[in-house]
Design a protein around this motif. Sequence first.
Motif, PDB file in Angstrom:
ATOM      1  N   ASP A  24       8.586 -34.862 -38.535  1.00 45.94           N
ATOM      2  CA  ASP A  24       7.694 -35.838 -39.140  1.00 45.94           C
ATOM      3  C   ASP A  24       7.393 -36.907 -38.098  1.00 45.94           C
ATOM      4  N   GLU A  26       4.220 -38.843 -35.285  1.00 42.55           N
ATOM      5  CA  GLU A  26       2.920 -38.793 -34.606  1.00 42.55           C
ATOM      6  C   GLU A  26       2.571 -37.418 -34.044  1.00 42.55           C
ATOM      7  N   CYS A  28       3.366 -34.485 -35.110  1.00 39.70           N
ATOM      8  CA  CYS A  28       2.944 -33.612 -36.204  1.00 39.70           C
ATOM      9  C   CYS A  28       1.550 -33.995 -36.683  1.00 39.70           C
ATOM     10  N   LYS A  29       1.362 -35.274 -36.939  1.00 41.79           N
ATOM     11  CA  LYS A  29       0.054 -35.770 -37.392  1.00 41.79           C
ATOM     12  C   LYS A  29      -1.043 -35.387 -36.392  1.00 41.79           C
ATOM     13  N   ASN A  30      -0.791 -35.631 -35.108  1.00 39.78           N
ATOM     14  CA  ASN A  30      -1.803 -35.366 -34.079  1.00 39.78           C
ATOM     15  C   ASN A  30      -2.083 -33.878 -33.916  1.00 39.78           C
ATOM     16  N   LYS A  33      -4.300 -32.889 -36.879  1.00 44.16           N
ATOM     17  CA  LYS A  33      -5.647 -33.454 -36.650  1.00 44.16           C
ATOM     18  C   LYS A  33      -6.378 -32.671 -35.561  1.00 44.16           C
ATOM     19  N   SER A  54       3.421 -36.454 -42.670  1.00 42.82           N
ATOM     20  CA  SER A  54       2.656 -36.451 -41.414  1.00 42.82           C
ATOM     21  C   SER A  54       1.532 -35.416 -41.457  1.00 42.82           C
ATOM     22  N   GLU A  57      -1.253 -36.970 -43.336  1.00 43.55           N
ATOM     23  CA  GLU A  57      -1.982 -37.954 -42.514  1.00 43.55           C
ATOM     24  C   GLU A  57      -2.889 -37.251 -41.506  1.00 43.55           C
ATOM     25  N   GLY A  58      -2.371 -36.151 -40.937  1.00 47.92           N
ATOM     26  CA  GLY A  58      -3.169 -35.376 -39.992  1.00 47.92           C
ATOM     27  C   GLY A  58      -4.377 -34.733 -40.649  1.00 47.92           C
TER      28      GLY A  58
END
Length: 279
Positions: A24, A26, A28-30, A33, A54, A57-58
């Motif tokens: 979890d 950044e 993962c989010k990035n 995305k 995450s 959020e992504g």
Amino acid sequence: MREVEFHNGNTMPQIGLGVFRVEDGEDCKNAVKHAIVNGYRSIDTAMIYKNEKSVGEGIKAGIKEAGIDRSDLFVTSKLWLDDYGPGNVEKAYDTSLENLQLDYLDLYLMHWPGTDEDLMIETWHEMERLYNNNRVKNIGVSNFMVSHMETLLQRTDVKPVINQVEYHPYLVQNDLKLYLDSRKIVMESWSPLVNAKILDDETIKEIAEETGKSPAQVVIRWNIENGLVTIPKSVTPERIEENIDVFGFSLSKTQISRINQLNKDERNGPDPATFTGNR
């Protein structure tokens, strides 16, 4: 993006991004995305990965940057064994939705069969309820062997659309594939690159040279040629882009056969016949 069709008429992209063992945060989010912005339309997570927030959020950031709608994405999560049984499934599903900041999932899977047959059936009945109440678009299973599938189909009403299993050149599971094909249940591979181990295989490297592609692209293309859905994992932007760039070439029958012959029935993950959820 090429899609496969389920027996209920719904479809799913043939390649997605997997986030197993991605922490979890950044990265993962990035990764999620970046995948969406670069053409991925399927994202696969699970409650037990502890990264649904995450991923959510992504997804949000990716949808915005790619200029697409939520309905253009196919999102999968999975029910963990601790949440099996009557009264637990819908609660767990709602928690996943909340974590992911979504109103629905495109696919919800029972993560493992477990070793209690009656509990497996009771849990699937709860999954059926979610599906029949239009709370989820599709339901399926993960890590089910032929024996588990037989029991499930004999004792329940709604047939799973998919079975997500460990599948790679060292674990081909041909009998399971034939069984699923005969019942129009899609087979999906997790860990298709065996945590990058397969990329050093001499046969895979030879075929990569012959095709002018990377070893990862060869293995992913082999999944595609064999009719599977596959969800390679990566958090590296270049690898994420490379892993989806597999539709501009094909493997010859001889090359596919050479890869098939690498099978050793070698599992990288737990044995579904005995796994109870203790990690």
